[in-house]
Design a protein around this motif. Structure first.
Motif, PDB file in Angstrom:
ATOM      1  N   ASP A 243       0.859  -1.176   0.000  1.00 30.11           N
ATOM      2  CA  ASP A 243       0.000   0.000   0.000  1.00 30.11           C
ATOM      3  C   ASP A 243       0.900   1.232   0.000  1.00 30.11           C
ATOM      4  O   ASP A 243       1.621   1.494   0.964  1.00 30.11           O
ATOM      5  N   THR A 245      -0.163   4.379  -0.387  1.00 35.50           N
ATOM      6  CA  THR A 245      -0.973   5.580  -0.232  1.00 35.50           C
ATOM      7  C   THR A 245      -0.217   6.594   0.633  1.00 35.50           C
ATOM      8  O   THR A 245       0.129   6.299   1.780  1.00 35.50           O
ATOM      9  N   ASN A 282      -4.885  11.922  -2.653  1.00 34.73           N
ATOM     10  CA  ASN A 282      -5.352  11.133  -1.533  1.00 34.73           C
ATOM     11  C   ASN A 282      -6.290  11.844  -0.589  1.00 34.73           C
ATOM     12  O   ASN A 282      -6.702  11.297   0.406  1.00 34.73           O
ATOM     13  N   LYS A 287      -6.923   4.616  -2.224  1.00 34.23           N
ATOM     14  CA  LYS A 287      -5.732   3.838  -1.868  1.00 34.23           C
ATOM     15  C   LYS A 287      -4.878   3.599  -3.107  1.00 34.23           C
ATOM     16  O   LYS A 287      -5.379   3.499  -4.215  1.00 34.23           O
ATOM     17  N   ASP A 288      -3.585   3.485  -2.866  1.00 41.74           N
ATOM     18  CA  ASP A 288      -2.667   3.192  -3.967  1.00 41.74           C
ATOM     19  C   ASP A 288      -1.952   1.879  -3.628  1.00 41.74           C
ATOM     20  O   ASP A 288      -0.905   1.875  -3.008  1.00 41.74           O
TER      21      ASP A 288
END
Ligand SMILES: Nc1ncnc2c1ncn2[C@@H]1O[C@H](COP(=O)(O)OP(=O)(O)OP(=O)(O)O)[C@@H](O)[C@H]1O
Ligand SMILES: [Mg+2]
Length: 589
Positions: A243, A245, A282, A287-288
Motif C-alpha cells: 500500500d 498511499t 489522496n 488507496k494506492d
C-alpha cells in the motif's frame, strides 16, 4: 485488496523529530561542520583555540547583553579553518579564500551580537573580481559545501526588473529555500536512516508474510526466517502487494507514476531543487495498492515512510531557518548589469532593465523579507557573494548603494601554466583523479606520465592564448579529448584482457605455457596498454613496463584489471590534428 497495518502503532521517530525541530539550526547536511571541525582540529590545534568560551558575554561599551550558550556547529569554522579547507580544493587565490572566510565568519559574528546593534552592522558581503575560469564560482560553491549551507548560484543577466516580463530577483531567495528543503530532507533522512530501514523492513516482512508460498502467517519463527532471507537479499524478486498511499497532506512520496500524483523527485533523491508538491490524490481517501517486486517496493516504501516521519510543515520550518541563517547566494556576472561606467565613478541608466535589476537586488542584499509559497524568508543574514570579470566596467560603476552592500572586494589573478598543473593533480577531487576513478570502475588502472601532464597544460595554455582565455575550464576540454579513446574502448579492452588471461591460465594449468615470472594477467595488461597508448614507441615501452610491473611508477595492475599509461606521445597524437585546424579546435577544445 489487502491492507497492511503500520508495524509501529506510534512512530519511533516522532519524538526525535520534536527534539530536533526545537533546535532548528542543527547542521543541515551530510558532513556537519562540527564533524568537519573535529576532523580538522585533530590536525590543526589553532582551530581548537578558536572555539568560543562556553558562555560568552557580550562586552562592548554600553552593551551588556549575554549571547546564548554556543552550540552552533559552525563555531569552529574560523577563517583559518575555512581557508585550510578551501586549500584542499582550490589552487592559489589566497586573497579570495581569506575574504570569503572572513565574510562567512562575520555573518556568524553578526548573528551573535545583540539585536539592538545588529541592524546597524552591515552584512559583509563580497565582490570577487577576476577573469573567467580562475575559481570565483568554485570558491563560493566549495564554501557552501564545506559549511553545509543552502547555496544558489545565479547569473545577474538572467533577471529582469520587477514589473517587466521575466525572472525577478525574488526567485533567488525562493530557489535558495528549495535548496534548503533538499538539504534538510537529506539530513533528516540520513539521521534517521536506521529507523527508516527498520520500518520498511517490517512493512516488507508483513507483505511477504501474506504471500502463500512463503509460509504460514503469524508464526514468529517464520517471520524470523523471512527476515533472514530478506536481509541476505534472497527475496528481492518476490512479488508483494504494498500500500503506497501517501499520508494526508504529504508530497507524492509513494513514487512517481501513480495516477494524478505530481511528484517531481523522490524524497531524499538528492536534488536540492526538488520542490515540495502536495499530493491531492489522496484527499479523497483513494488507496494506492500495487504489486511489485521487493527490490522495486523498497525505495518507494522508504520514500513513503520518510514522508510520514518528517511532516512537510516541520521540514519547511527547518528549511526556512537554514535559509535565513546559513544561506549563501552567489551572483555571477554582476558586471554585466552595469550599463554605465564610461565616465569616472559614474553609473548611468542607459539600460532600464540593468538599472532595475541592480535596484531590485539592493533590498534583498540589504536585508528584507521575501514571500515564498512556503512562507516568508528574511534575507538579513544571507551571505551574498557577487562576482564578475569587470573587463569593461569597474566596480565603482555599480550603483553606489549596491557597492556599499559589497564591502569586501577581492581580485583573483589569472592562472598560470604552473597553476594548471597543480589544478590537474592537487585538489582533493582533481581532474586526473576523476578520470582514474571513472575508468577504474571499468577495471582500467589509468596512469598519466609526467610528460603527458606537462603536454596537457602546455596545450591548454596555448589554446587560452590563441583562442579565448577561459582559464582552468580549458583543462576539462583538453583532458576529455586525451582520454576519449580509452574511455570509449575501456569495456572491450578489459573484456578482451580477461578472456586472454583466462585462456592463458587454462593453458598454464595444462602445463603448456606460462613463462617464468609472467602471469597471464600481466600479459593481458601488456597488450591492452599498448593498444590504448596507440602503439607509439614510448607508449609501447610504457605499456611493457606496466604489463611486467617492472617500472617503479608502474606497478602491475591487480588480476582481472588492465593498466593503461597515457604518455606525452599519446597526448601529442590525440591533439595534434586538432591543433592544426584552428576552426575545429574552436569547437572541440
Ligand atoms: N584556482 C582554481 N583551483 C582549482 N580549480 C580551479 C581553479 N580555478 C578554476 N578551476 C576549475 O575551473 C572550473 C571553472 O572555474 P570557476 O567556475 O570557478 O570559474 P569562474 O572564475 O567562476 O569563471 P566565470 O567568470 O566564467 O564564471 C572549476 O570548475 C574548476 O574545476
Ligand atoms: Mg563563475
Amino acid at each position: 485488496m489487502r491492507q497492511h497495518a503500520h508495524p509501529f502503532s506510534s512512530h519511533p521517530i516522532s519524538s526525535a523529530w520534536v527534539a530536533s525541530s526545537n533546535t532548528a539550526l542543527a547542521p543541515t547536511t551530510p558532513i556537519p561542520p562540527s564533524a568537519l571541525c573535529r576532523a580538522y582540529s585533530s590536525s590543526a590545534s589553532s582551530v581548537k583555540a578558536a572555539e568560543p568560551p562556553a558562555s560568552p558575554v557580550f562586552a562592548v561599551a554600553g552593551v551588556t547583553e549575554a549571547t546564548p550558550a554556543d552550540d552552533d556547529p559552525h563555531s569552529c569554522m574560523t577563517p583559518k579553518a575555512v581557508v585550510e579547507l578551501l586549500d584542499r580544493y582550490i589552487i592559489g587565490q589566497d586573497d579570495a579564500k581569506r575574504a570569503v572566510a572572513v565574510a562567512y565568519r562575520n555573518r556568524w559574528r553578526r548573528k551573535r551580537v545583540p539585536a539592538s546593534i545588529r541592524d546597524d552592522i552591515v552584512p559583509k558581503n563580497i565582490l570577487l573580481i577576476g577573469p573567467t575560469g580562475c575559481g570565483k564560482t568554485e570558491i563560493a560553491r566549495r564554501l557552501a559545501k564545506l559549511a553545509n549551507s543552502p547555496f544558489v548560484k545565479v547569473e545577474a543577466t538572467k533577471f529582469t526588473e520587477v514589473g517587466y516580463h521575466g525572472r525577478d530577483v525574488d526567485t533567488i531567495i525562493r530557489d535558495l529555500l528549495e535548496a534548503a528543503i533538499g538539504l534538510v530532507r537529506q539530513r533528516l533522512r540520513r539521521q534517521h536512516e536506521a529507523a527508516l530501514r527498520a520500518v520498511v523492513e517490517e512493512r516488507l516482512l508483513r507483505a511477504l508474510h501474506s504471500q502463500e508460498q512463503l509460509g504460514a502467517a503469524g508464526q514468529p519463527a517464520v517471520v524470523e526466517a523471512l527476515r533472514e532471507k530478506l536481509r541476505k537479499g534472497e527475496l528481492e524478486d518476490v512479488y508483494i502487494e504494498v500500500d503506497l498511499t501517501p499520508p494526508p497532506g504529504a508530497r507524492g512520496g509513494g513514487g512517481a507514476g501513480g495516477p494524478g500524483i505530481i511528484d517531481l523527485g523522490g524524497f531524499g533523491m538528492g536534488s536540492p531543487q526538488t520542490p515540495v508538491v502536495i499530493n491531492l490524490t489522496n484527499l479523497g481517501g483513494k488507496k494506492d495498492v500495487r504489486t511489485l517486486k521487493v527490490r522495486e517496493a523498497r525505495p518507494l516504501l522508504e520514500d513513503l515512510e520518510a514522508e510520514r516521519m518528517f511532516p512537510p510543515e516541520q521540514l519547511i520550518k527547518e528549511a526556512i531557518a537554514a535559509t535565513e541563517q546559513d544561506g549563501i547566494v552567489f551572483i555571477d556576472e554582476i558586471d554585466k548589469i552595469v550599463s554605465g561606467g564610461r565616465g569616472p565613478g559614474s553609473w548611468r541608466s542607459g539600460d532600464p532593465s540593468s538599472e532595475g535589476v541592480q535596484r531590485d537586488l539592493l533590498p534583498i542584499i540589504e536585508g528584507s523579507v521575501v514571500s515564498t509559497k512556503h512562507g516568508n524568508v528574511s534575507t538579513d543574514h544571507i551571505l551574498f557573494i557577487c562576482a564578475g570579470a569587470f573587463h569593461s566596467v569597474k566596480p565603482s560603476d555599480l550603483m553606489a548603494e549596491l557597492q556599499g552592500r559589497l564591502p569586501i572586494r577581492v581580485e583573483l589573478r589569472p592562472l598560470s601554466r604552473a597553476d594548471f598543473l597543480r589544478i590537474l593533480t592537487e585538489p582533493e577531487y582533481n581532474l586526473i583523479r576523476q578520470q582514474k576513478v571513472l575508468l577504474s570502475s571499468e577495471g582500467v588502472d589509468l596512469e598519466f606520465s609526467p610528460g603527458a601532464l606537462d603536454e596537457v597544460t602546455r596545450v591548454a595554455e596555448e589554446l587560452n592564448r590563441s583562442l579565448d582565455n577561459i582559464g582552468a575550464r580549458r583543462l576539462h576540454a583538453v583532458l576529455e579529448r586525451v582520454v576519449e579513446e580509452i574511455s570509449f574502448d575501456a569495456p572491450e579492452l578489459v573484456a578482451r584482457a580477461r578472456e586472454q588471461a583466462g585462456a592463458e591460465g587454462q593453458q598454464a594449468q595444462a602445463g603448456t605455457a606460462a613463462g617464468a615470472g609472467t602471469t597471464p594477467v600481466a600479459e593481458a595488461q601488456s597488450s591492452a596498454a599498448a593498444v590504448s597508448s596507440g602503439g607509439t614507441a614510448e607508449g609501447a615501452q610504457q605499456a611493457g613496463a606496466a604489463g611486467s610491473g617492472a617500472g617503479p611508477d608502474s606497478p602491475a595492475a591487480a588480476p582481472g584489471r588492465v593498466k593503461v599509461v597515457i604518455d606525452r606521445a599519446h597526448v601529442e597524437r590525440t591533439l595534434s590534428a586538432l591543433l592544426q585546424k584552428q576552426d575545429l579546435t574552436r569547437y572541440i577544445l
